[in-house]
Design an enzyme around this catalytic site. Structure first.
Site, short mmCIF file in Angstrom:
data_model
loop_
_atom_site.label_atom_id
_atom_site.label_comp_id
_atom_site.label_asym_id
_atom_site.label_seq_id
_atom_site.Cartn_x
_atom_site.Cartn_y
_atom_site.Cartn_z
N HIS A 165 0.92 -1.26 -0.03
CA HIS A 165 -0.09 -0.08 0.02
C HIS A 165 0.86 1.19 -0.08
O HIS A 165 1.93 1.13 0.21
CB HIS A 165 -0.97 0.00 1.36
CG HIS A 165 -0.41 0.27 2.76
ND1 HIS A 165 0.19 1.31 3.08
CD2 HIS A 165 0.04 -0.92 3.57
CE1 HIS A 165 0.66 0.99 4.35
NE2 HIS A 165 0.63 -0.23 4.36
N CYS A 198 3.71 -4.88 6.46
CA CYS A 198 3.16 -4.45 5.05
C CYS A 198 4.58 -4.05 4.01
O CYS A 198 5.63 -3.81 4.66
CB CYS A 198 2.28 -3.52 5.14
SG CYS A 198 0.60 -3.59 5.67
#
Length: 398
Positions: A325, A343
């Site tokens: 992201h 992430c």
């Protein structure tokens, strides 16, 4: 001399008459004594009075010393059930048996009567009848299936079948899950639990192929009173091969389109306290905007390591909170160190490009992270982390 000649002549006539009479009489006796043809014998595979019969059991009819002349099937109310005897012996039928097949499958919990007639060589008829009752299941089950019918997915997406009840007879169910593809593979089913089974090849799917799952489960005994409610067929497409490699040691992510390297992005993976999982991650979801909430994987928002942060261009990699992201706050660290909570952080521009490039089923292989390998503890799809020999051992069939 005249008397002797007369005697000889008389004897000759008697001899001739005797020979003539024996020939005629012997032929007539043989015709009269020719044996009658043996009566035709009919054997119905489903015995009279049988109960708890599967509604898809083959209704086999075998005839000895004759030929099958006709078959009728009626339900408990006496109504005729449309159907016909197959022109050729059905697969799996006993040698010489013919199979009557209904136009639509028989129902659960219903009485049926099969009447078959046959004739022998003398055209004499024989009739056999069998009345049986199909099983009345305690529970009917229809599984959920992914991918969805008509969907296009990436090369890493396994076929997933989810049951709402535990499956006791896994072999019976698995034998009725048939996968075909325009490019054949060596794919095998693996039972991840009593209620979930996945199918994948030894390596990622070939790109740009069509795949069909025929789940012919109506009339299949799952065990413990559970039976298949209906048949399902799902066809989907496997698109272009998108496999990216995120190296936590070099802090870069290489993005491939087929065999071509199309982008190399600086990135930041999970830091020492929250390292990313190693192994092949499968994209399952894409969110243009998403709230990242640490409580979804067990860390309270108000704890020292908690957070609730809006992000853009979120590409989900697992159920443990791992995404690719946009993270504009960590651009300075991207390409230099790992500071995320697991992430893959990219700049907003790069994350937007990757978001548009991605589809469910694409693969992101994370390597050289301090974290463990992706596993069942991380939920979602960890199929490619299971060695092929172990995967094959998860099948219920030999």
């Amino acid at each position: 001399m005249r008397r002797a000649a007369a005697v000889i002549a008389t004897g000759a006539l008697v001899l001739l008459a005797g020979c003539s009479g024996e020939d005629a009489g012997g032929s007539g006796d043989r015709e009269a004594l020719a044996p009658a043809a043996a009566p035709a014998v009919i054997d119905l595979a489903v015995a009279h009075g049988a109960a708890d019969v599967s509604p898809v059991v083959p209704l086999e009819i075998s005839v000895t010393d004759g030929q099958l002349a006709g078959v009728t099937v009626t339900d408990g109310a006496g109504a005729a059930v449309p159907g016909a005897v197959a022109d050729e012996q059905a697969a799996g039928a006993d040698d010489g048996a013919q199979v009557w097949t209904p136009e639509t499958a028989l129902a659960y919990g219903t009485s049926y009567t099969v009447t078959a007639t046959a004739t022998n060589e003398d055209a004499e008829g024989t009739t056999a009848t069998s009345t049986f009752t199909t099983v009345a299941p305690e529970t009917l089950s229809t599984p959920g299936i992914g991918p969805l019918d008509g969907q296009t997915v990436g090369v890493g997406m396994p076929i997933r079948v989810y049951f709402d009840e535990p499956v006791a007879d896994k072999a019976a169910v698995e034998s009725h899950l048939q996968v075909t593809s325009t490019t054949p593979t060596d794919g095998v089913w693996n039972w991840l639990s009593d209620s979930e089974v996945h199918f994948r090849p030894s390596t990622y799917w070939p790109e740009n192929i069509e795949v069909t799952l025929d789940a012919d489960l109506y009339g299949v005994d799952f065990g413990d009173g559970v039976w298949g409610e209906k048949n399902r067929s799902v066809s989907f497409s496997v698109g272009e091969r998108h496999v990216s490699v995120a190296d936590a040691a070099s802090h870069t992510m290489e993005v491939y389109d087929g065999d071509e390297l199309v982008r190399t992005f600086p990135m930041s993976a999970g830091g020492p306290e929250f390292p990313s999982r190693n192994g092949a991650h499968v994209v399952t979801e894409l969110n243009r905007d998403r709230i990242m909430d640490s409580s979804t994987y067990g860390t309270p928002v108000d704890s020292p390591n908690g957070y609730r942060t809006p992000v853009e261009f979120a590409v989900r990699l697992s159920d443990n909170g791992e995404f690719v992201h946009a993270a504009p706050w960590s651009v300075a660290q991207q390409g230099r160190e790992n500071v995320s909570h697991g992430c893959i952080n990219l700049s907003t521009e790069r994350a937007a490009w990757f978001f548009d490039f991605s589809k469910p089923g694409d693969v992101v292989e994370i390597e050289n992270s301090l974290g463990p390998t992706l596993s069942a503890a991380d939920g979602a799809i960890y199929d490619w982390a299971i060695p092929w020999e172990d995967w094959q051992a998860g099948s219920a069939l030999e």
